[in-house]
Design a protein around this motif. Structure first.
Motif, PDB file in Angstrom:
ATOM      1  N   GLN A 128      -8.855  -8.641 -20.447  1.00 47.31           N
ATOM      2  CA  GLN A 128      -9.396 -10.272 -21.485  1.00 47.31           C
ATOM      3  C   GLN A 128     -10.831 -10.486 -21.363  1.00 47.31           C
ATOM      4  O   GLN A 128     -11.264  -9.988 -22.629  1.00 47.31           O
ATOM      5  N   LYS A 129     -11.418 -10.209 -20.775  1.00 48.34           N
ATOM      6  CA  LYS A 129     -12.810 -11.072 -20.670  1.00 48.34           C
ATOM      7  C   LYS A 129     -13.944  -9.658 -21.084  1.00 48.34           C
ATOM      8  O   LYS A 129     -14.508 -10.146 -21.884  1.00 48.34           O
ATOM      9  N   GLU A 130     -12.859  -8.401 -21.223  1.00 47.12           N
ATOM     10  CA  GLU A 130     -14.375  -7.873 -21.737  1.00 47.12           C
ATOM     11  C   GLU A 130     -13.649  -7.817 -23.462  1.00 47.12           C
ATOM     12  O   GLU A 130     -14.305  -7.703 -23.741  1.00 47.12           O
ATOM     13  N   LEU A 131     -12.426  -7.595 -23.570  1.00 44.02           N
ATOM     14  CA  LEU A 131     -12.434  -8.009 -25.389  1.00 44.02           C
ATOM     15  C   LEU A 131     -13.262  -9.039 -25.425  1.00 44.02           C
ATOM     16  O   LEU A 131     -13.418  -9.555 -26.733  1.00 44.02           O
ATOM     17  N   PHE A 132     -13.071  -9.944 -24.560  1.00 41.10           N
ATOM     18  CA  PHE A 132     -13.705 -11.982 -25.228  1.00 41.10           C
ATOM     19  C   PHE A 132     -15.586 -11.178 -25.390  1.00 41.10           C
ATOM     20  O   PHE A 132     -15.780 -12.260 -26.176  1.00 41.10           O
ATOM     21  N   ASN A 133     -15.427 -10.400 -25.056  1.00 45.29           N
ATOM     22  CA  ASN A 133     -17.184 -10.474 -24.773  1.00 45.29           C
ATOM     23  C   ASN A 133     -17.811  -9.288 -26.008  1.00 45.29           C
ATOM     24  O   ASN A 133     -18.590  -9.819 -26.563  1.00 45.29           O
ATOM     25  N   TYR A 134     -16.449  -8.422 -26.646  1.00 43.02           N
ATOM     26  CA  TYR A 134     -16.731  -8.428 -27.926  1.00 43.02           C
ATOM     27  C   TYR A 134     -16.172  -8.680 -28.690  1.00 43.02           C
ATOM     28  O   TYR A 134     -16.092  -8.220 -30.070  1.00 43.02           O
ATOM     29  N   TYR A 135     -15.942 -10.244 -28.821  1.00 40.95           N
ATOM     30  CA  TYR A 135     -15.046 -11.160 -29.449  1.00 40.95           C
ATOM     31  C   TYR A 135     -16.029 -10.934 -31.040  1.00 40.95           C
ATOM     32  O   TYR A 135     -15.397 -10.187 -32.318  1.00 40.95           O
TER      33      TYR A 135
END
Length: 278
Positions: A139-146
């Protein structure tokens, strides 16, 4: 005959195990003694060569680590300055800065693959195994690429099972996710689907996206010397999925690819992460 069998047994053991042992014999026959001495001479030479190679490998890995980090810091600063200047410029100056930014992005792209290659070399023998929440990490990695996904107008459908606790190397998982999300940013059109499931201790992740082009030979995409973009306009060097496969394999998992016309799906399966049920 007994001493020949004994020497053969010693050699077989030494060849199968990491040991500094030597062959032994209790014979008084000169020819058997010379045979044992010759075997031990070769064994000692081989051991010294292995030690020398191990030292050189450690030095090479350290040099590569230092080099990539020394390049990464000024490169990141340069990219930031160029982005700022591009926003403040117009006309020809802005077009020139856009080209400079494109070249810096290319260097950054290749640098990350070099860092991944070195990571695989370092981790192949010594993983940094800890217990962590794989769901949160993803989830954190996906958020970083939002912001990047939004800028590309990529609609993300996310289905992540909560509290998938695993014992593994979190840094390597982060690099797997970063590579796969980066691959989606380069090639996806419109939609992407990311799922994480834990079914009876088997962790299954999938990254699916639509592309603008049909994929004819998905198996070739795992070949580090293959690139679907011969012009390299997308900076493709045939390494992206090969790096992912190497990272996943190092963690004891496997990679499956599924394609259907312009749909592309990467599936990661891990069976031995000692997961806990949420």
């Amino acid at each position: 005959m007994h001493d020949i069998k004994r020497i053969t047994k010693d050699l077989n053991y030494i060849n199968k195990n990491d040991t500094n042992g030597e062959v032994t014999t209790g014979t008084s026959l000169p020819i058997i003694k010379k045979l044992a001495q010759a075997c031990n001479f070769n064994l000692n030479e081989t051991h010294q060569l292995k030690e020398k190679q191990a030292i050189q490998n450690r030095q090479f890995n350290q040099m590569l680590t230092n080099l990539t980090h020394d390049i990464k810091t000024p490169l990141t600063v340069s990219i930031g300055y160029v982005q700022l200047l591009t926003q403040q410029s117009t006309g020809k100056n802005q077009r020139d800065l856009v080209r400079v930014q494109g070249n810096l992005d290319s260097v950054n792209y290749y640098l990350h693959y070099l860092m991944d290659f070195n990571l695989i070399r370092e981790k192949s023998k010594n993983l940094s195994v800890t217990q962590f929440n794989l769901s949160d990490t993803l989830q954190k990695e996906l958020f970083n690429y939002y912001d990047q996904l939004t800028a590309k107008h990529i609609n993300a459908q996310i289905e992540i099972a909560p509290k998938v606790i695993v014992n593994s190397d979190e840094m390597m998982f982060k690099r797997i996710f970063q590579n796969l999300i980066g691959n989606i940013l380069k090639y996806a059109s419109n939609d992407m689907d990311v799922t994480l499931k834990n079914e009876d201790g088997i962790v299954k992740l999938s990254f699916e996206n639509q592309t603008n082009e049909n994929i004819h030979d998905s198996n070739q995409l795992l070949n580090r010397f293959y690139t679907a973009d011969n012009s390299r306009t997308n900076h493709s060097v045939g390494l992206g999925l090969s790096i992912v496969q190497s990272l996943v394999t190092t963690l004891g998992g496997r990679v499956n690819l599924e394609t259907d016309h312009n749909k592309f799906k990467v599936i990661l399966i891990f069976k031995h992460l000692q997961t806990q049920k949420s």
